[in-house]
Design an enzyme around this catalytic site. Structure first.
Site, mmCIF file in Angstrom:
data_model
loop_
_atom_site.group_PDB
_atom_site.id
_atom_site.type_symbol
_atom_site.label_atom_id
_atom_site.label_comp_id
_atom_site.label_asym_id
_atom_site.label_seq_id
_atom_site.Cartn_x
_atom_site.Cartn_y
_atom_site.Cartn_z
ATOM 1 N N GLU A 214 12.422 -2.492 11.375
ATOM 2 C CA GLU A 214 11.987 -1.484 10.410
ATOM 3 C C GLU A 214 10.909 -0.625 11.081
ATOM 4 O O GLU A 214 9.877 -1.131 11.517
ATOM 5 C CB GLU A 214 11.430 -2.194 9.172
ATOM 6 C CG GLU A 214 11.268 -1.280 7.996
ATOM 7 C CD GLU A 214 10.923 -2.028 6.708
ATOM 8 O OE1 GLU A 214 10.301 -3.103 6.779
ATOM 9 O OE2 GLU A 214 11.272 -1.528 5.621
ATOM 10 N N CYS B 280 10.366 1.438 2.216
ATOM 11 C CA CYS B 280 11.390 0.463 2.594
ATOM 12 C C CYS B 280 12.787 1.049 2.457
ATOM 13 O O CYS B 280 13.752 0.466 2.958
ATOM 14 C CB CYS B 280 11.251 -0.798 1.754
ATOM 15 S SG CYS B 280 11.115 -0.408 0.011
ATOM 16 N N GLU C 216 11.122 -7.833 -3.183
ATOM 17 C CA GLU C 216 11.622 -6.534 -2.724
ATOM 18 C C GLU C 216 11.037 -6.362 -1.332
ATOM 19 O O GLU C 216 9.846 -6.091 -1.194
ATOM 20 C CB GLU C 216 11.193 -5.445 -3.710
ATOM 21 C CG GLU C 216 12.097 -4.247 -3.662
ATOM 22 C CD GLU C 216 11.607 -3.229 -2.667
ATOM 23 O OE1 GLU C 216 12.064 -3.299 -1.496
ATOM 24 O OE2 GLU C 216 10.787 -2.402 -3.037
ATOM 25 N N GLY D 106 6.901 -6.174 -0.380
ATOM 26 C CA GLY D 106 6.199 -6.119 0.905
ATOM 27 C C GLY D 106 7.137 -6.490 2.028
ATOM 28 O O GLY D 106 8.359 -6.358 1.907
ATOM 29 N N TRP E 108 0.814 -1.223 0.000
ATOM 30 C CA TRP E 108 0.000 0.000 0.000
ATOM 31 C C TRP E 108 0.843 1.267 0.000
ATOM 32 O O TRP E 108 0.306 2.346 -0.213
ATOM 33 C CB TRP E 108 -0.947 0.017 1.221
ATOM 34 C CG TRP E 108 -0.229 -0.276 2.512
ATOM 35 C CD1 TRP E 108 -0.178 -1.490 3.149
ATOM 36 C CD2 TRP E 108 0.573 0.624 3.289
ATOM 37 N NE1 TRP E 108 0.615 -1.405 4.278
ATOM 38 C CE2 TRP E 108 1.086 -0.104 4.396
ATOM 39 C CE3 TRP E 108 0.914 1.975 3.178
ATOM 40 C CZ2 TRP E 108 1.908 0.455 5.360
ATOM 41 C CZ3 TRP E 108 1.748 2.538 4.149
ATOM 42 C CH2 TRP E 108 2.231 1.788 5.221
HETATM 43 P P1 ADP Z 1 3.063 -4.281 4.427
HETATM 44 O O1 ADP Z 1 3.764 -4.161 5.722
HETATM 45 O O2 ADP Z 1 3.595 -3.424 3.334
HETATM 46 O O3 ADP Z 1 1.567 -4.272 4.542
HETATM 47 P P2 ADP Z 1 2.735 -7.041 3.681
HETATM 48 O O4 ADP Z 1 3.828 -7.958 3.322
HETATM 49 O O5 ADP Z 1 1.836 -7.410 4.797
HETATM 50 O O6 ADP Z 1 3.489 -5.692 3.938
HETATM 51 O O7 ADP Z 1 1.824 -6.711 2.433
HETATM 52 C C1 ADP Z 1 2.298 -6.593 1.119
HETATM 53 C C2 ADP Z 1 1.339 -7.295 0.191
HETATM 54 O O8 ADP Z 1 1.329 -8.673 0.523
HETATM 55 C C3 ADP Z 1 -0.112 -6.837 0.295
HETATM 56 O O9 ADP Z 1 -0.699 -6.885 -0.990
HETATM 57 C C4 ADP Z 1 -0.729 -7.882 1.193
HETATM 58 O O10 ADP Z 1 -2.113 -8.033 0.992
HETATM 59 C C5 ADP Z 1 0.003 -9.113 0.734
HETATM 60 N N1 ADP Z 1 0.032 -10.211 1.700
HETATM 61 C C6 ADP Z 1 0.010 -10.161 3.050
HETATM 62 N N2 ADP Z 1 0.062 -11.399 3.570
HETATM 63 C C7 ADP Z 1 0.102 -12.278 2.536
HETATM 64 C C8 ADP Z 1 0.180 -13.706 2.396
HETATM 65 N N3 ADP Z 1 0.222 -14.503 3.456
HETATM 66 N N4 ADP Z 1 0.219 -14.220 1.153
HETATM 67 C C9 ADP Z 1 0.194 -13.428 0.060
HETATM 68 N N5 ADP Z 1 0.136 -12.089 0.125
HETATM 69 C C10 ADP Z 1 0.090 -11.510 1.333
#
Ligand code: ADP
Length: 487
Positions: A388, A291, A257, A235, A157
């Site tokens: 972080e 990040c 990333e 993420g 996001w």
């Molecule tokens: P952030 O801290 O940026 O929210 P996340 O890694 O939680 O980091 O989220 C990044 C993306 O990964 C988002 O699109 C989120 O919906 C997705 N996401 C979160 N958990 C999972 C999962 N277990 N499997 C696949 N995608 C996921």
């Protein structure tokens, strides 16, 4: 949303096989303005079964898309790029509404995002193979590059636009089709990009957008599918590691990333007139939620007190507000939980002896607003040294020698971006060589550009995005041996 010039950019359905569609279950999910927690829209909330349809659509669209010439694909990508640039103001409004960053930052991200489409439209024409000098007189050795096939992208996001374009553009340019799952907090920017891609003439099935709050289920469906040949994820490190494990069963190609713990080092010989504004931009843009934001500010003894004095003044001049209601330096954080994390880290640090120089509390504007904060006398035992922060909190550490600075900077499992300020030429070379990071900025606080390879080492990720290298993530090499040619 009333301010949108082109209201057709606001969509509430997912996009599969060239159709705007609801979840088969009919489920919908809310989209909130992080500044007020008010609901600004709802969008289709897809599940694994819907995502399977998107994968099938991408697979069906693949043969025709990869058969097009690179030049034909480039023309469509260029068209998409131009439509995004023309819609910049509307895309920025949508982004600020769902993500919170100040409007000028949103507009900047739209242009940054678009730059990847422009860049890869061109790079797609330069995916050269090789004719290798042969090892036998009757044989010829050729290397070709082919698209990997159906790609899955999962995006965060904090950059609702650019994290999508920097995956979709090289994928499409290389001849791949793609299924994109945007972050559940920011689906509107993704859907608006899709409106423009459709208008630009990108064929049905080539890009599919699966909006969903069921991220684990969607991730599982994408990684389990043998049709999906590549996953590109941006993420958190925890989720990235999980997805990497899930990709093992089908041995997918992956780009990750992930998180960072960027050091920003100020040496005694730094030009503070340059370092102070750079340290503000590097730390506080997007309310510290990137990040590559400075996570640790390391300042050398001789300049420590002066730096803190001047940094404090600059930080206190920052303006805070709702991004759509004026021109501000900092907007809200993504949600109240994100502030909770910052408060936890701050309390841990102050309980162990850190000193609040400025800020250190929520802002009266609302529960997602936090004052830009500077902490001094921070030490490596405190949690902010390791974790972080992802918020507007700048922890300042003191160091003595150059060797100590490099050692402290590298003392993390992360290796994404590092920044330092120094003027001595020998030091600049020594320090840049000593830093174990995928990206190093010298006398600059912002380093992202489509022309350079973005990515990390260690637990910050795998692969690079942007630059002439970025397209390699979306092609496979094929070695072709032709024998018997002497008869
Ligand atoms: P952030 O801290 O940026 O929210 P996340 O890694 O939680 O980091 O989220 C990044 C993306 O990964 C988002 O699109 C989120 O919906 C997705 N996401 C979160 N958990 C999972 C999962 N277990 N499997 C696949 N995608 C996921």
């Amino acid at each position: 949303m009333q301010r949108l010039n082109n209201k057709a950019l606001l969509r509430d359905k997912a996009y599969i096989n060239g159709q705007w569609c609801e979840a088969q279950s009919g489920a919908r999910m809310p989209v909130l303005d992080p500044a007020t927690s008010e609901q600004i829209a709802t969008v289709a909330d897809l599940d694994g079964a819907d995502v399977s349809l998107a994968i099938d659509a991408a697979n069906a669209a693949l043969p025709a898309w990869r058969r097009k010439t690179a030049k034909e694909r480039a023309a469509l990508l260029r068209n998409w790029f131009e439509r995004i640039v023309a819609a910049k103001d509307d895309l920025a409004i949508l982004m600020t509404a769902e993500q919170g960053k100040p409007l000028a930052e949103s507009a900047g991200e739209v242009m940054y995002g678009a730059s990847f489409i422009e860049w890869f439209a061109e790079e797609g024409k330069r995916v050269y193979g090789d004719v290798v000098p042969t090892h036998a007189a009757d044989k010829r050795v050729i290397v070709t590059k082919e698209p990997v096939g159906v790609v899955a992208a999962i995006t965060p996001w904090n950059f609702p636009n650019a994290m999508i374009t920097r995956k979709a553009a090289p994928a499409l340019a290389a001849g791949c089709t793609i299924v994109i799952k945007p972050a559940e907090d920011t689906p509107l920017s993704a859907l608006a990009l899709m409106v423009l891609a459709e208008e630009a003439g990108i064929p049905a099935g080539v890009i599919n957008i699966v909006t969903s709050s069921r991220s684990a289920e969607v991730g599982q469906t994408l990684t389990d599918s043998p049709i999906v040949r590549k996953l590109s994820f941006t993420g958190s490190t925890a989720v990235g590691k999980q997805l990497m494990r899930q990709c093992a069963d089908t041995v997918k190609k992956i780009s990750l990333e992930l998180g960072g713990n960027a050091p920003l080092i100020i040496f005694d010989d730094a030009d503070l007139d340059r370092a102070i504004p750079a340290a503000i931009a590097c730390k506080f843009r997007n309310a510290g939620q990137t990040c590559v934001c400075a996570n640790r500010v390391l300042v050398q003894d001789g300049i420590y007190d002066e730096f803190i004095k001047r940094y404090k003044v600059a930080v206190e001049q920052m303006t805070i507000g709702h991004g759509l209601q004026g021109t501000f330096d900092q907007g809200p954080m993504i949600n109240a939980a994100a502030i909770g994390k910052v408060e936890e880290l701050l309390n841990d640090a102050t309980s162990k002896g850190a000193r609040v120089v400025t800020g250190g509390e929520r802002h009266p504007l609302g529960e997602a607003f936090y004052r830009p904060t500077v902490l001094a006398d921070v030490t490596p035992e405190m949690r902010v040294a390791k974790e972080e922060i992802f918020g507007p909190l700048a922890p300042i550490f003191r160091f003595d020698t150059e060797e100590q600075a490099i050692q402290m900077a590298n003392d993390t499992e992360y290796g994404l971006a590092a920044y330092f300020f120094a003027n001595n030429l020998g030091r600049v070379w020594r320090v840049q060589e000593g830093l174990e990071y995928g990206m190093v900025a010298v006398n600059e606080g912002i380093l992202s550009t489509e022309v350079a390879p973005f990515g990390g080492i260690k637990e910050s990720g795998i692969g690079r995005e942007g630059s002439k290298y970025g397209i390699d993530e979306y092609v496979e090499m094929k070695y072709v041996l032709i024998g018997g040619i002497d008869k």
